[in-house]
Design an enzyme around this catalytic site. Structure first.
Site, PDB file in Angstrom:
ATOM      1  CE  LYS A  79      34.767  16.190  32.434  1.00  0.00           C
ATOM      2  NZ  LYS A  79      35.728  15.732  31.522  1.00  0.00           N
ATOM      3  CB  SER A 154      34.235  12.761  29.542  1.00  0.00           C
ATOM      4  OG  SER A 154      35.568  13.423  29.875  1.00  0.00           O
ATOM      5  CB  SER A 178      37.220  14.821  27.578  1.00  0.00           C
ATOM      6  OG  SER A 178      36.820  13.469  27.496  1.00  0.00           O
TER       7      SER A 178
HETATM    8  N1  GLN Z   1      37.026   9.742  25.180  1.00  0.00           N
HETATM    9  C1  GLN Z   1      38.461   9.426  25.634  1.00  0.00           C
HETATM   10  C2  GLN Z   1      38.076   8.416  26.824  1.00  0.00           C
HETATM   11  O1  GLN Z   1      37.142   7.999  26.904  1.00  0.00           O
HETATM   12  C3  GLN Z   1      38.829  10.624  26.118  1.00  0.00           C
HETATM   13  C4  GLN Z   1      38.415  11.119  27.603  1.00  0.00           C
HETATM   14  C5  GLN Z   1      38.884  12.359  28.221  1.00  0.00           C
HETATM   15  O2  GLN Z   1      39.471  13.247  27.407  1.00  0.00           O
HETATM   16  N2  GLN Z   1      38.721  12.461  29.542  1.00  0.00           N
HETATM   17  O3  GLN Z   1      39.098   8.223  27.486  1.00  0.00           O
END
Ligand code: GLN
Length: 481
Positions: A79, A154, A178
């Site tokens: 990532k 994400s 994420s």
């Molecule tokens: N979807 C969550 C957010 O927008 C989690 C993001 C993540 O785990 N990096 O914060």
């Protein structure tokens, strides 16, 4: 060689038997990943030289009769919020479009030491903020199962790369879901380890008290092997844990007799019906394998979303302050003075979601609101963690859905941040409590969309979590019980 079918053990075996070399595998994996990328946009860029260097090291070891490592020849996607020396690391942001880090993240160093070959950097929401991978400055990622739909976020890129079969395993990051949510949307395994289990050194910070690095894989065994390679104390991250790293795969023996599972009633409200049915069938299979199932309650769950979005935005507003047009980042073209230079560089560089979170975070930390919001959220976080501790006095593991619904259409929720934030309702609690949790595939909806089942255990009980997930996989649970 069919990269989509390869597992870590198989690759090691093939390399040692000289069925192909690591260099041949890397070359084929790079060719395939580049050829397939237009379908999903899972990778932001490739690093062929780095992959081939790693391959040559593995081949050299094999030629010398040395152990090539547990991840020998593993074609990996990383990532793009995890830094790689001399390889561009963008965090999915226009601001860092040209950032070339001078060092490697600890997880990257450990992975390569174990023989992994990094093919490229995987797409993600900007600074890991999002649930659909639509917030990337380098374009949305498409779900390999259905290109009209999001892969989740994400870590949409790392999930899509493994689901599509261009990478054998990948590294993602999880702050509020994420890793698990995209794993569930794409039908692969995703693991968020205990907070501190994997060093965060070189993971670009979003919300430091919640950020985790973790693996994606197509099998539980591969996820466990990758986690084993990257876990453990690191002097470069003072929050990394000293606890020894057990051999996660040693405990996987298929037996689950007498394992006590809790189903928290708060996690089974408002589920899309097909999601609920899949989870129910998954739990049924776990029962057949010998688990004792009981209903439990995690009463603070209702406050989790509010709590998370206060804490993560507060930490993000502070962490993102470093991107000022002076260090790391692209600078606005010709600002008239210093203050305008900061303003214009940040204004032009950050996307809408990052700006929204910086504003929210600055607000909840400001004098007069700190006690009302930030401090209150910290107290709620302690309650959520206590709920889990009390539950683990009665049960060995907790099983829940990962997301209330399967992958949604690209564009469907992008204009409604509140609706988007609901995607994380079942995953953020694990991060707030810092406990290990993972998503395993548990079949598909009638339309063919994957559904993920979440398994959570107590701090550092990754062995217990993997044991359940592995038995479930062996019993055919991934295809739907
Ligand atoms: N979807 C969550 C957010 O927008 C989690 C993001 C993540 O785990 N990096 O914060």
């Amino acid at each position: 060689m069919d990269i989509a079918q390869l597992t870590l053990d198989r690759i090691r075996e093939d390399l040692i038997a000289r069925r192909y070399s690591a260099a041949e595998l890397a070359t084929e994996a790079l060719r395939l990943a580049e050829a397939e990328n237009p379908k999903t946009n899972a990778y932001i860029h490739f690093c062929p030289e780095r992959a081939l260097d790693a391959a040559r090291r593995v081949d050299g070891k094999i030629a010398n009769g040395e152990d090539p490592g547990a991840l020998a020849g593993a074609a990996v996607a990383v990532k793009d919020v995890i830094v790689t020396k001399d390889v561009r690391t963008t965090c999915g942001s226009r601001l860092l479009a040209n950032y070339i880090p001078p060092y490697d993240a600890t997880a990257v160093i450990r992975m390569e030491r174990a023989g992994a070959m990094i093919l490229g950097k995987a797409n993600c929401d900007e600074f890991a903020m999002g649930s659909s991978n639509e917030n990337s400055a380098f374009g949305a990622v498409r779900n390999p199962v259905d290109p009209e739909r999001v892969p989740g976020g994400s870590s949409g890129g790392p999930a899509a790369a493994v689901a599509q079969g261009t990478a054998v395993v990948s590294l993602g990051s999880d702050t509020g879901g994420s890793i698990r949510q995209p794993a569930s949307f794409c039908g692969v395994v995703g693991v968020t380890p205990t907070y501190g289990r994997v060093s965060r050194y070189g993971l670009v910070a979003f919300a430091s008290s919640l950020d985790h690095i973790g693996p994606f894989a197509r099998t539980v065994s591969d996820a466990a092997a990758l986690l084993h390679a990257i876990a453990g104390r690191d002097e470069m991250d003072s929050t990394s844990a000293f606890a020894p790293v057990p051999d996660y795969r040693a405990g996987m023996n298929g037996g689950l007799r007498g394992v006590k599972l809790g189903l928290p009633r708060e996690y089974f409200k408002g589920l899309a019906s097909e999601t609920g049915n899949r989870i129910e069938a998954g739990v049924g299979l776990l029962k057949k394998l010998g688990c004792e199932v009981r209903e439990i309650s995690l009463p603070a769950t209702d406050y989790a979303i509010a709590c998370y979005y206060i804490i993560c935005t507060a930490e993000a507003s502070s962490n993102l302050a470093r991107y000022d047009g002076v260090r790391y980042t692209t600078r606005s073209a010709s600002p008239p003075n210093l203050i305008d230079m900061y303003r214009a560089s940040r204004g032009e560089g950050f996307g809408a979601e990052c700006k929204r979170r910086i504003m929210l975070g600055t607000y909840v930390l400001s004098a007069g609101y700190y006690d009302a919001y930030y401090l209150k959220a910290q107290k709620v976080r302690a309650l959520i963690a206590r709920d889990f501790q009390q539950a683990f006095e009665k049960v060995d593991a907790i099983v829940t859905p990962v997301s209330p619904f399967p992958a949604f259409k690209i564009g469907e929720k992008i204009d409604d941040p509140m609706e988007m934030y609901l995607s994380d309702i079942y995953t953020i609690t694990g991060d707030l409590a810092g406990i290990p949790c993972m998503s395993v595939p548990c079949g598909k909806t009638a339309a063919g969309l994957p559904v993920g089942m979440q398994i959570l255990t107590n701090h550092f009980d990754e062995p217990g979590m993997f044991r359940i997930a592995d038995a479930y996989e062996r019993a055919g649970g991934f295809a739907g019980a």
